[in-house]
Design a protein around this motif. Structure first.
Motif, PDB file in Angstrom:
ATOM      1  N   ILE A   1       0.841  -1.205   0.000  1.00 40.05           N
ATOM      2  CA  ILE A   1       0.000   0.000   0.000  1.00 40.05           C
ATOM      3  C   ILE A   1       0.873   1.251   0.000  1.00 40.05           C
ATOM      4  N   LEU A   2       1.937   1.247   0.786  1.00 42.67           N
ATOM      5  CA  LEU A   2       2.833   2.408   0.834  1.00 42.67           C
ATOM      6  C   LEU A   2       3.463   2.675  -0.527  1.00 42.67           C
ATOM      7  N   ARG A   3       3.848   1.615  -1.221  1.00 44.70           N
ATOM      8  CA  ARG A   3       4.501   1.781  -2.527  1.00 44.70           C
ATOM      9  C   ARG A   3       3.510   2.143  -3.628  1.00 44.70           C
ATOM     10  N   LYS A   4       2.372   1.461  -3.662  1.00 41.46           N
ATOM     11  CA  LYS A   4       1.450   1.591  -4.789  1.00 41.46           C
ATOM     12  C   LYS A   4       0.379   2.658  -4.594  1.00 41.46           C
ATOM     13  N   LYS A   5      -0.075   2.853  -3.357  1.00 39.57           N
ATOM     14  CA  LYS A   5      -1.142   3.822  -3.102  1.00 39.57           C
ATOM     15  C   LYS A   5      -0.590   5.191  -2.702  1.00 39.57           C
ATOM     16  N   TYR A   6       0.512   5.163  -1.926  1.00 41.23           N
ATOM     17  CA  TYR A   6       1.065   6.422  -1.421  1.00 41.23           C
ATOM     18  C   TYR A   6       2.419   6.765  -2.041  1.00 41.23           C
ATOM     19  N   TYR A   7       2.911   5.936  -2.932  1.00 45.10           N
ATOM     20  CA  TYR A   7       4.093   6.213  -3.763  1.00 45.10           C
ATOM     21  C   TYR A   7       5.370   6.441  -2.964  1.00 45.10           C
ATOM     22  N   PHE A   8       5.545   5.712  -1.883  1.00 45.04           N
ATOM     23  CA  PHE A   8       6.809   5.738  -1.149  1.00 45.04           C
ATOM     24  C   PHE A   8       7.792   4.773  -1.810  1.00 45.04           C
ATOM     25  N   SER A   9       9.053   5.172  -1.872  1.00 50.70           N
ATOM     26  CA  SER A   9      10.072   4.297  -2.457  1.00 50.70           C
ATOM     27  C   SER A   9      11.289   4.131  -1.551  1.00 50.70           C
ATOM     28  N   ASN A  10      11.471   5.064  -0.617  1.00 50.01           N
ATOM     29  CA  ASN A  10      12.597   4.968   0.304  1.00 50.01           C
ATOM     30  C   ASN A  10      12.348   3.840   1.304  1.00 50.01           C
ATOM     31  N   GLU A  11      13.239   2.843   1.307  1.00 52.46           N
ATOM     32  CA  GLU A  11      13.004   1.654   2.128  1.00 52.46           C
ATOM     33  C   GLU A  11      13.018   1.956   3.627  1.00 52.46           C
ATOM     34  N   ASP A  12      13.857   2.889   4.031  1.00 48.52           N
ATOM     35  CA  ASP A  12      13.895   3.242   5.451  1.00 48.52           C
ATOM     36  C   ASP A  12      12.575   3.872   5.881  1.00 48.52           C
ATOM     37  N   GLU A  13      12.046   4.768   5.062  1.00 53.46           N
ATOM     38  CA  GLU A  13      10.753   5.388   5.371  1.00 53.46           C
ATOM     39  C   GLU A  13       9.638   4.350   5.385  1.00 53.46           C
ATOM     40  N   ILE A  14       9.667   3.435   4.425  1.00 51.98           N
ATOM     41  CA  ILE A  14       8.651   2.383   4.358  1.00 51.98           C
ATOM     42  C   ILE A  14       8.670   1.538   5.623  1.00 51.98           C
ATOM     43  N   GLU A  15       9.864   1.185   6.092  1.00 50.34           N
ATOM     44  CA  GLU A  15       9.958   0.361   7.294  1.00 50.34           C
ATOM     45  C   GLU A  15       9.493   1.124   8.534  1.00 50.34           C
ATOM     46  N   ARG A  16       9.830   2.387   8.612  1.00 51.85           N
ATOM     47  CA  ARG A  16       9.414   3.177   9.773  1.00 51.85           C
ATOM     48  C   ARG A  16       7.896   3.367   9.803  1.00 51.85           C
ATOM     49  N   ILE A  17       7.307   3.635   8.658  1.00 46.13           N
ATOM     50  CA  ILE A  17       5.850   3.806   8.607  1.00 46.13           C
ATOM     51  C   ILE A  17       5.152   2.482   8.862  1.00 46.13           C
ATOM     52  N   THR A  18       5.717   1.397   8.347  1.00 50.48           N
ATOM     53  CA  THR A  18       5.150   0.065   8.598  1.00 50.48           C
ATOM     54  C   THR A  18       5.139  -0.236  10.089  1.00 50.48           C
ATOM     55  N   SER A  19       6.210   0.135  10.773  1.00 55.78           N
ATOM     56  CA  SER A  19       6.279  -0.076  12.219  1.00 55.78           C
ATOM     57  C   SER A  19       5.206   0.732  12.948  1.00 55.78           C
ATOM     58  N   ILE A  20       4.985   1.977  12.511  1.00 59.04           N
ATOM     59  CA  ILE A  20       3.943   2.802  13.124  1.00 59.04           C
ATOM     60  C   ILE A  20       2.568   2.197  12.857  1.00 59.04           C
ATOM     61  N   ALA A  21       2.348   1.754  11.626  1.00 57.04           N
ATOM     62  CA  ALA A  21       1.060   1.144  11.274  1.00 57.04           C
ATOM     63  C   ALA A  21       0.803  -0.101  12.116  1.00 57.04           C
ATOM     64  N   ARG A  22       1.841  -0.885  12.327  1.00 60.91           N
ATOM     65  CA  ARG A  22       1.687  -2.082  13.155  1.00 60.91           C
ATOM     66  C   ARG A  22       1.327  -1.695  14.599  1.00 60.91           C
TER      67      ARG A  22
END
Length: 283
Positions: A75-96
């Motif tokens: 969802i982060l990559r396809k819906k919100y267009y994030f590509s930075n892996e560090d940002e993706i992991e940090r947001i994933t942790s918050i979502a969890r």
């Protein structure tokens, strides 16, 4: 007999282990043909609705442990267009954290996002009396769940941005303090509804003292509100040492002060305050 089909062996193995943990309810057999198949019969007498109520949470748990994080990243990559892996992991942790409700700061924002309940309900509705195709449910029946998860990820992104802004705020103040000469070598701070500030000789800073200090420094450049009296005096004074006294080191304002001043700051119980507090002087 109910048959549950899985495309992924890891998911089938997890489901099988979950059934084994409830061996007082289920007799399960694992088979491998084109895909992994779990055959199960209830050990105790249950009507069909009761069987579904017991099985749906197990299927939900398989999804949560094996698929949910990957779906959040997608969802982060396809819906919100994030590509930075560090940002993706940090947001994933918050979502969890939002999903697990393990952060009290999020509690007032997630009452409408009972995603785990939604997930369990979907599995409950999709369990057929003879077979369940786990992957088919995930690919074709989770639309409502995915919509809600996408909204939840949006909340996680908002929180991520706030954390980024907070870190920039902290960094700018640290740089200011690093360059500024201390107005005082030591300041003592006592927690309370409003923090009390004391010089090292025990004399308390009055509101007039603090207003005079504030007039000399353009703290608006840090985005500090005029009423933010619990942090701004210390930024203005930039002391070499800060001694904080109270009972809650994790209190928000205290945490911010300790984050800004780091090694300059120490926290002690109120009993260690070396001077008389105003209410003690009165008594």
């Amino acid at each position: 007999m109910l048959e549950v089909y899985f495309e992924q062996d890891t998911e089938a193995n997890l489901f099988y282990q979950l059934l084994k943990q409830e061996k007082d309810k289920w007799n399960a057999v694992r088979k491998r043909v084109k895909r992994t198949l779990i055959q199960l019969n209830p050990v105790v007498e249950m009507d069909w609705e009761e069987e579904k109520r017991h099985l749906a949470p197990l299927l939900s748990l398989v999804f949560i442990q094996c698929r949910e994080l990957a779906m959040i990243r997608h969802i982060l990559r396809k819906k919100y267009y994030f590509s930075n892996e560090d940002e993706i992991e940090r947001i994933t942790s918050i979502a969890r954290s939002l999903l697990e409700k393990d952060e009290t700061v999020y509690e007032d924002r997630i009452h409408q996002h009972e995603l785990r309940d939604i997930l369990t309900t979907i599995f409950t509705l999709q369990i057929d009396e003879s077979f369940v195709r786990f992957d088919s449910i995930i690919h074709f029946r989770l639309h409502h769940y995915v919509d809600q998860l996408t909204e939840m990820v949006g909340l996680a992104i908002d929180e991520f941005k706030r954390e980024e802004e907070y870190q920039e705020f902290i960094h700018s103040i640290r740089e200011f303090i690093k360059r500024k000469l201390p107005e005082e070598e030591v300041v003592h701070v006592v927690q309370g509804g409003s923090f009390q500030f004391y010089r090292d000789n025990g004399v308390q800073y009055t509101m007039e003292d603090l207003k005079d200090l504030k007039a000399r420094f353009p703290l608006f450049i840090f985005g500090l509100e005029k009423e933010e009296w619990d942090i701004s005096p210390l930024i203005m004074l930039a002391p070499s040492r800060i001694y904080l006294y109270g009972e809650d080191q994790s209190e928000t304002r205290t945490h911010t002060i300790m984050t800004i001043f780091q090694e300059r700051c120490s926290f002690y119980a109120t009993d260690y305050f070396p001077f008389l507090l105003p209410d003690q002087k009165e008594s």
